[in-house]
Design an enzyme around this catalytic site. Structure first.
Site, PDB file in Angstrom:
ATOM      1  N   ARG A 223       2.839  -6.116   9.085  1.00  0.00           N
ATOM      2  CA  ARG A 223       2.107  -4.967   9.653  1.00  0.00           C
ATOM      3  C   ARG A 223       2.690  -4.539  10.994  1.00  0.00           C
ATOM      4  O   ARG A 223       2.763  -3.340  11.292  1.00  0.00           O
ATOM      5  CB  ARG A 223       0.614  -5.298   9.755  1.00  0.00           C
TER       6      ARG A 223
ATOM      7  N   HIS B 187      -2.056  -5.398   1.505  1.00  0.00           N
ATOM      8  CA  HIS B 187      -3.328  -6.099   1.315  1.00  0.00           C
ATOM      9  C   HIS B 187      -3.012  -7.518   0.891  1.00  0.00           C
ATOM     10  O   HIS B 187      -2.037  -7.754   0.179  1.00  0.00           O
ATOM     11  CB  HIS B 187      -4.151  -5.428   0.203  1.00  0.00           C
TER      12      HIS B 187
ATOM     13  N   PHE C 178     -15.745   2.749   7.078  1.00  0.00           N
ATOM     14  CA  PHE C 178     -14.372   3.137   6.736  1.00  0.00           C
ATOM     15  C   PHE C 178     -14.115   3.179   5.234  1.00  0.00           C
ATOM     16  O   PHE C 178     -12.993   3.462   4.812  1.00  0.00           O
ATOM     17  CB  PHE C 178     -13.373   2.207   7.431  1.00  0.00           C
TER      18      PHE C 178
ATOM     19  N   ASN D 289      -1.939   0.434   6.686  1.00  0.00           N
ATOM     20  CA  ASN D 289      -1.470  -0.839   7.247  1.00  0.00           C
ATOM     21  C   ASN D 289      -0.612  -1.667   6.288  1.00  0.00           C
ATOM     22  O   ASN D 289      -0.598  -2.898   6.348  1.00  0.00           O
ATOM     23  CB  ASN D 289      -2.636  -1.638   7.845  1.00  0.00           C
TER      24      ASN D 289
ATOM     25  N   ARG E 167      -1.428 -14.148   4.424  1.00  0.00           N
ATOM     26  CA  ARG E 167      -2.168 -13.492   5.512  1.00  0.00           C
ATOM     27  C   ARG E 167      -1.401 -13.602   6.832  1.00  0.00           C
ATOM     28  O   ARG E 167      -1.407 -12.676   7.641  1.00  0.00           O
ATOM     29  CB  ARG E 167      -3.561 -14.118   5.671  1.00  0.00           C
TER      30      ARG E 167
ATOM     31  N   TYR F 292     -12.233  -2.579  -3.734  1.00  0.00           N
ATOM     32  CA  TYR F 292     -12.709  -2.788  -2.366  1.00  0.00           C
ATOM     33  C   TYR F 292     -14.242  -2.716  -2.284  1.00  0.00           C
ATOM     34  O   TYR F 292     -14.784  -2.391  -1.218  1.00  0.00           O
ATOM     35  CB  TYR F 292     -12.080  -1.765  -1.424  1.00  0.00           C
TER      36      TYR F 292
ATOM     37  N   GLU G 239      -9.408 -11.034  -7.572  1.00  0.00           N
ATOM     38  CA  GLU G 239      -8.425  -9.953  -7.411  1.00  0.00           C
ATOM     39  C   GLU G 239      -7.229 -10.109  -8.359  1.00  0.00           C
ATOM     40  O   GLU G 239      -6.724  -9.114  -8.886  1.00  0.00           O
ATOM     41  CB  GLU G 239      -7.956  -9.900  -5.954  1.00  0.00           C
TER      42      GLU G 239
ATOM     43  N   THR H  53      -5.113  -6.938  10.792  1.00  0.00           N
ATOM     44  CA  THR H  53      -5.461  -5.687  10.104  1.00  0.00           C
ATOM     45  C   THR H  53      -4.971  -4.462  10.871  1.00  0.00           C
ATOM     46  O   THR H  53      -4.435  -3.524  10.276  1.00  0.00           O
ATOM     47  CB  THR H  53      -7.002  -5.605   9.948  1.00  0.00           C
TER      48      THR H  53
ATOM     49  N   LYS I 289       0.824  -1.210   0.000  1.00  0.00           N
ATOM     50  CA  LYS I 289       0.000   0.000   0.000  1.00  0.00           C
ATOM     51  C   LYS I 289       0.864   1.269   0.000  1.00  0.00           C
ATOM     52  O   LYS I 289       2.074   1.212   0.237  1.00  0.00           O
ATOM     53  CB  LYS I 289      -0.936  -0.042   1.219  1.00  0.00           C
TER      54      LYS I 289
HETATM   55  P1  RTP Z   1      -6.921  -5.937   3.306  1.00  0.00           P
HETATM   56  O1  RTP Z   1      -8.265  -6.307   2.699  1.00  0.00           O
HETATM   57  O2  RTP Z   1      -6.471  -4.565   2.943  1.00  0.00           O
HETATM   58  O3  RTP Z   1      -5.902  -6.999   3.053  1.00  0.00           O
HETATM   59  O4  RTP Z   1      -7.075  -5.928   4.905  1.00  0.00           O
HETATM   60  P2  RTP Z   1      -7.816  -6.965   5.824  1.00  0.00           P
HETATM   61  O5  RTP Z   1      -8.370  -8.100   5.000  1.00  0.00           O
HETATM   62  O6  RTP Z   1      -6.892  -7.310   6.934  1.00  0.00           O
HETATM   63  O7  RTP Z   1      -9.008  -6.112   6.407  1.00  0.00           O
HETATM   64  P3  RTP Z   1     -10.475  -5.849   5.784  1.00  0.00           P
HETATM   65  O8  RTP Z   1     -11.460  -6.172   6.854  1.00  0.00           O
HETATM   66  O9  RTP Z   1     -10.629  -6.530   4.459  1.00  0.00           O
HETATM   67  O10 RTP Z   1     -10.482  -4.272   5.575  1.00  0.00           O
HETATM   68  C1  RTP Z   1      -9.897  -3.679   4.437  1.00  0.00           C
HETATM   69  C2  RTP Z   1      -9.106  -2.471   4.873  1.00  0.00           C
HETATM   70  O11 RTP Z   1      -9.990  -1.489   5.381  1.00  0.00           O
HETATM   71  C3  RTP Z   1      -9.371  -0.804   6.465  1.00  0.00           C
HETATM   72  N1  RTP Z   1     -10.182  -0.952   7.676  1.00  0.00           N
HETATM   73  N2  RTP Z   1     -10.391   0.014   8.484  1.00  0.00           N
HETATM   74  N3  RTP Z   1     -11.254   1.605  10.660  1.00  0.00           N
HETATM   75  C4  RTP Z   1     -11.598   0.333  10.604  1.00  0.00           C
HETATM   76  O12 RTP Z   1     -12.271  -0.213  11.450  1.00  0.00           O
HETATM   77  C5  RTP Z   1     -11.131  -0.453   9.478  1.00  0.00           C
HETATM   78  N4  RTP Z   1     -11.386  -1.722   9.293  1.00  0.00           N
HETATM   79  C6  RTP Z   1     -10.763  -2.038   8.127  1.00  0.00           C
HETATM   80  C7  RTP Z   1      -8.022  -1.403   6.700  1.00  0.00           C
HETATM   81  O13 RTP Z   1      -7.046  -0.569   6.096  1.00  0.00           O
HETATM   82  C8  RTP Z   1      -8.108  -2.747   5.997  1.00  0.00           C
HETATM   83  O14 RTP Z   1      -6.850  -3.156   5.542  1.00  0.00           O
HETATM   84 MG    MG Z   2      -9.569  -7.830   3.288  1.00  0.00          MG
END
Ligand code: RTP
Ligand code: MG
Length: 141
Positions: free
Chosen positions: A104, A117, A59, A114, A87, A51, A128, A93, A11
């Site tokens: 991370r 992805h 968010f 963070n 992962r 996304y 994707e 996250t 990112k």
């Molecule tokens: P990613 O998709 O980016 O790999 O991250 P992830 O699976 O660990 O988390 P995901 O739930 O898919 O959320 C995508 C991205 O959204 C942001 N986020 N912000 N403020 C919040 O509560 C919140 N929750 C998620 C994060 O940047 C996350 O990577």
């Molecule tokens: Mg995700």
């Protein structure tokens, strides 16, 4: 274990920090092959489409704004159990909750910025990978 492919994005925060090579090293050390890679600067439309599953989440706007704030590196990782392995390398996250030694924990600042992805399941990985590398199966081997 099955050989899988997963989509990884370094990112804007990690690209700006100049740690692309360090993150690539972690993929390679874990036995994941980088079989495709490119640098892109996403438009709002592309980031929103990528996304789209999070469209209704509070968010979403911040997430899209962050993802277009600078260039990213996008890569396809291939290897045994690549989706879960990536992962695991990434960590939770929220970097404050990420296990020590994960990408991370070591390179990310906040839940928004963070560092990486990674696809979270075979179905999302397929979508994707095709989103960023539509000709991959034709051209990679
Ligand atoms: P990613 O998709 O980016 O790999 O991250 P992830 O699976 O660990 O988390 P995901 O739930 O898919 O959320 C995508 C991205 O959204 C942001 N986020 N912000 N403020 C919040 O509560 C919140 N929750 C998620 C994060 O940047 C996350 O990577
Ligand atoms: Mg995700």
């Amino acid at each position: 274990m099955a050989i899988e492919r997963t989509l990884s994005i370094i990112k804007p925060d990690a690209v700006a920090k100049n740690v692309v090579g360090k993150i690539y090293q972690r993929f390679e050390d874990a036995g994941l092959k980088i079989i495709a890679a490119k640098q892109v600067w996403l438009s709002e439309r592309e980031a929103g489409e990528f996304y789209a599953v999070h469209k209704e989440r509070p968010f979403f706007k911040d997430l899209v704004a962050f993802m277009v704030s600078g260039p990213v590196f996008v890569q396809v990782l291939e290897g045994d159990d690549a989706i879960a392995k990536n992962r695991e390398l990434m960590g939770a996250t929220d970097p404050k909750k990420a296990a020590p030694g994960t990408i991370r924990a070591d390179f990310a600042e906040s839940i928004d910025a963070n560092a990486v992805h990674g696809s979270d399941a075979p179905e999302t990985a397929a979508v994707e990978v095709a989103f960023f590398f539509p000709g991959l199966n034709v051209y990679s081997r």
